[in-house]
Write a protein that holds these residues in place. Structure first.
Motif, PDB file in Angstrom:
ATOM      1  N   GLY A 189       0.785  -1.225   0.000  1.00  0.00           N
ATOM      2  CA  GLY A 189       0.000   0.000   0.000  1.00  0.00           C
ATOM      3  C   GLY A 189       0.813   1.268   0.000  1.00  0.00           C
ATOM      4  N   LEU A 190       2.061   1.217   0.448  1.00  0.00           N
ATOM      5  CA  LEU A 190       2.871   2.421   0.548  1.00  0.00           C
ATOM      6  C   LEU A 190       4.327   2.045   0.427  1.00  0.00           C
ATOM      7  CD1 LEU A 190       3.328   5.451   1.350  1.00  0.00           C
ATOM      8  CD2 LEU A 190       3.295   4.687   3.719  1.00  0.00           C
ATOM      9  N   PHE A 191       5.059   2.754  -0.405  1.00  0.00           N
ATOM     10  CA  PHE A 191       6.516   2.657  -0.451  1.00  0.00           C
ATOM     11  C   PHE A 191       7.035   3.971  -0.986  1.00  0.00           C
ATOM     12  CE2 PHE A 191      10.423   2.103  -2.881  1.00  0.00           C
ATOM     13  CZ  PHE A 191      11.262   1.733  -1.845  1.00  0.00           C
ATOM     14  N   ALA A 192       7.891   4.635  -0.230  1.00  0.00           N
ATOM     15  CA  ALA A 192       8.476   5.889  -0.690  1.00  0.00           C
ATOM     16  C   ALA A 192       9.757   6.144   0.075  1.00  0.00           C
ATOM     17  CB  ALA A 192       7.520   7.058  -0.482  1.00  0.00           C
ATOM     18  N   ALA A 193      10.603   6.940  -0.519  1.00  0.00           N
ATOM     19  CA  ALA A 193      11.834   7.386   0.121  1.00  0.00           C
ATOM     20  C   ALA A 193      12.063   8.819  -0.314  1.00  0.00           C
ATOM     21  CB  ALA A 193      13.002   6.494  -0.291  1.00  0.00           C
ATOM     22  N   GLY A 194      12.816   9.557   0.464  1.00  0.00           N
ATOM     23  CA  GLY A 194      13.081  10.928   0.073  1.00  0.00           C
ATOM     24  C   GLY A 194      13.987  11.647   1.043  1.00  0.00           C
ATOM     25  N   VAL A 195      14.209  12.905   0.723  1.00  0.00           N
ATOM     26  CA  VAL A 195      15.002  13.801   1.546  1.00  0.00           C
ATOM     27  C   VAL A 195      14.108  14.972   1.908  1.00  0.00           C
ATOM     28  CG1 VAL A 195      17.040  15.279   1.653  1.00  0.00           C
ATOM     29  CG2 VAL A 195      17.111  13.176   0.314  1.00  0.00           C
ATOM     30  N   VAL A 196      14.033  15.279   3.204  1.00  0.00           N
ATOM     31  CA  VAL A 196      13.273  16.428   3.678  1.00  0.00           C
ATOM     32  C   VAL A 196      14.272  17.470   4.158  1.00  0.00           C
ATOM     33  CG1 VAL A 196      11.551  17.267   5.319  1.00  0.00           C
ATOM     34  CG2 VAL A 196      11.329  14.973   4.346  1.00  0.00           C
ATOM     35  N   ALA A 197      14.207  18.678   3.573  1.00  0.00           N
ATOM     36  CA  ALA A 197      15.100  19.768   3.971  1.00  0.00           C
ATOM     37  C   ALA A 197      14.646  20.350   5.305  1.00  0.00           C
ATOM     38  CB  ALA A 197      15.105  20.852   2.896  1.00  0.00           C
ATOM     39  N   SER A 198      15.503  21.117   5.941  1.00  0.00           N
ATOM     40  CA  SER A 198      15.178  21.680   7.255  1.00  0.00           C
ATOM     41  C   SER A 198      13.977  22.617   7.211  1.00  0.00           C
ATOM     42  CB  SER A 198      16.396  22.396   7.841  1.00  0.00           C
ATOM     43  OG  SER A 198      16.793  23.452   6.994  1.00  0.00           O
ATOM     44  N   ASP A 199      13.632  23.145   6.028  1.00  0.00           N
ATOM     45  CA  ASP A 199      12.449  24.009   5.915  1.00  0.00           C
ATOM     46  C   ASP A 199      11.171  23.224   5.600  1.00  0.00           C
ATOM     47  OD1 ASP A 199      12.766  23.328   3.256  1.00  0.00           O
ATOM     48  OD2 ASP A 199      12.988  25.395   2.542  1.00  0.00           O
ATOM     49  N   GLY A 200      11.281  21.899   5.470  1.00  0.00           N
ATOM     50  CA  GLY A 200      10.115  21.053   5.229  1.00  0.00           C
ATOM     51  C   GLY A 200       9.882  20.687   3.779  1.00  0.00           C
ATOM     52  N   THR A 201      10.590  21.324   2.851  1.00  0.00           N
ATOM     53  CA  THR A 201      10.454  20.945   1.445  1.00  0.00           C
ATOM     54  C   THR A 201      11.123  19.591   1.241  1.00  0.00           C
ATOM     55  OG1 THR A 201      12.459  22.129   0.833  1.00  0.00           O
ATOM     56  CG2 THR A 201      10.381  23.331   0.653  1.00  0.00           C
ATOM     57  N   SER A 202      10.737  18.895   0.171  1.00  0.00           N
ATOM     58  CA  SER A 202      11.275  17.552   0.009  1.00  0.00           C
ATOM     59  C   SER A 202      11.482  17.173  -1.443  1.00  0.00           C
ATOM     60  CB  SER A 202      10.323  16.537   0.646  1.00  0.00           C
ATOM     61  OG  SER A 202       9.075  16.584  -0.008  1.00  0.00           O
ATOM     62  N   THR A 203      12.281  16.131  -1.602  1.00  0.00           N
ATOM     63  CA  THR A 203      12.439  15.436  -2.871  1.00  0.00           C
ATOM     64  C   THR A 203      12.053  13.996  -2.594  1.00  0.00           C
ATOM     65  OG1 THR A 203      14.274  16.864  -3.505  1.00  0.00           O
ATOM     66  CG2 THR A 203      14.055  14.777  -4.682  1.00  0.00           C
ATOM     67  N   ILE A 204      10.995  13.527  -3.247  1.00  0.00           N
ATOM     68  CA  ILE A 204      10.488  12.179  -3.034  1.00  0.00           C
ATOM     69  C   ILE A 204      10.935  11.304  -4.192  1.00  0.00           C
ATOM     70  CG2 ILE A 204       8.423  10.754  -2.706  1.00  0.00           C
ATOM     71  CD1 ILE A 204       8.791  12.830  -0.497  1.00  0.00           C
ATOM     72  N   VAL A 205      11.393  10.103  -3.878  1.00  0.00           N
ATOM     73  CA  VAL A 205      11.737   9.120  -4.900  1.00  0.00           C
ATOM     74  C   VAL A 205      10.951   7.861  -4.596  1.00  0.00           C
ATOM     75  CG1 VAL A 205      14.026  10.055  -5.333  1.00  0.00           C
ATOM     76  CG2 VAL A 205      13.743   8.301  -3.595  1.00  0.00           C
ATOM     77  N   GLY A 206      10.844   7.004  -5.566  1.00  0.00           N
ATOM     78  CA  GLY A 206      10.078   5.773  -5.372  1.00  0.00           C
ATOM     79  C   GLY A 206       9.140   5.587  -6.537  1.00  0.00           C
ATOM     80  N   PRO A 207       8.243   4.642  -6.434  1.00  0.00           N
ATOM     81  CA  PRO A 207       7.306   4.400  -7.534  1.00  0.00           C
ATOM     82  C   PRO A 207       6.543   5.674  -7.902  1.00  0.00           C
ATOM     83  CG  PRO A 207       7.162   2.670  -5.890  1.00  0.00           C
ATOM     84  CD  PRO A 207       8.037   3.750  -5.321  1.00  0.00           C
ATOM     85  N   LEU A 208       6.467   5.971  -9.182  1.00  0.00           N
ATOM     86  CA  LEU A 208       5.861   7.224  -9.636  1.00  0.00           C
ATOM     87  C   LEU A 208       4.415   7.393  -9.204  1.00  0.00           C
ATOM     88  CD1 LEU A 208       7.327   7.502 -13.234  1.00  0.00           C
ATOM     89  CD2 LEU A 208       8.027   8.738 -11.184  1.00  0.00           C
ATOM     90  N   GLU A 209       3.681   6.296  -9.042  1.00  0.00           N
ATOM     91  CA  GLU A 209       2.271   6.438  -8.688  1.00  0.00           C
ATOM     92  C   GLU A 209       2.080   7.032  -7.295  1.00  0.00           C
ATOM     93  OE1 GLU A 209       3.274   2.007  -8.017  1.00  0.00           O
ATOM     94  OE2 GLU A 209       3.731   3.568  -9.450  1.00  0.00           O
ATOM     95  N   PHE A 210       3.121   7.039  -6.459  1.00  0.00           N
ATOM     96  CA  PHE A 210       2.995   7.587  -5.119  1.00  0.00           C
ATOM     97  C   PHE A 210       3.464   9.036  -5.025  1.00  0.00           C
ATOM     98  CE2 PHE A 210       3.421   2.989  -4.179  1.00  0.00           C
ATOM     99  CZ  PHE A 210       2.155   2.815  -3.665  1.00  0.00           C
ATOM    100  N   ASN A 211       4.301   9.505  -5.943  1.00  0.00           N
ATOM    101  CA  ASN A 211       4.916  10.820  -5.802  1.00  0.00           C
ATOM    102  C   ASN A 211       3.916  11.948  -5.610  1.00  0.00           C
ATOM    103  OD1 ASN A 211       7.426   9.733  -5.942  1.00  0.00           O
ATOM    104  ND2 ASN A 211       7.828  10.370  -8.033  1.00  0.00           N
ATOM    105  N   ALA A 212       2.829  11.964  -6.367  1.00  0.00           N
ATOM    106  CA  ALA A 212       1.853  13.054  -6.277  1.00  0.00           C
ATOM    107  C   ALA A 212       1.046  12.981  -4.992  1.00  0.00           C
ATOM    108  CB  ALA A 212       0.917  13.027  -7.478  1.00  0.00           C
TER     109      ALA A 212
END
Length: 114
Positions: free
Chosen positions: A14-37
């Motif tokens: 049901g869920l799989f994602a990884a990413g980097v969250v910056a100190s201001d809360g913005t992020s770069t999400i990687v993982g299956p494209l169907e989850f990014n949005a």
């Protein structure tokens, strides 16, 4: 089990994602494209961040989240993982080296439901 088969098993959950969250809360999400949005990160207060998947696709299960600071000093921990309606909210808290003073820190995360 090969890495490819392991990834296929995670992507089917049901869920799989990884990413980097910056100190201001913005992020770069990687993982299956169907989850990014569907995944949004935010800084809600000093040292408190949320990772929200809405709507959560697939089966619900036990959520496993791992966080690691991008810098060598400080502490990061998963505070809560909560299902609400058709979404899941993961709260991460970051601290200074003393482990008690809330401090804005960038971190990496991996989360999945099994």
């Amino acid at each position: 089990m090969s890495v490819r088969n392991s990834m296929a098993a995670l992507e089917a959950c049901g869920l799989f994602a990884a990413g980097v969250v910056a100190s201001d809360g913005t992020s770069t999400i990687v993982g299956p494209l169907e989850f990014n949005a569907d995944i949004v990160t935010a800084k809600t207060s000093t040292g408190i961040y949320t990772i929200t998947a809405n709507p959560l696709k697939g089966e619900r299960g036990t959520i496993v989240t791992v966080v690691c600071l991008t810098s060598a000093s400080g502490v990061a921990r998963v505070d809560s993982e909560t299902y609400t309606g058709d979404s899941v909210v993961i709260t991460v808290k970051t601290f200074a080296v003393d482990g008690t003073t809330a401090t804005d820190k960038a971190f990496n995360f991996v989360t999945f439901a099994v």
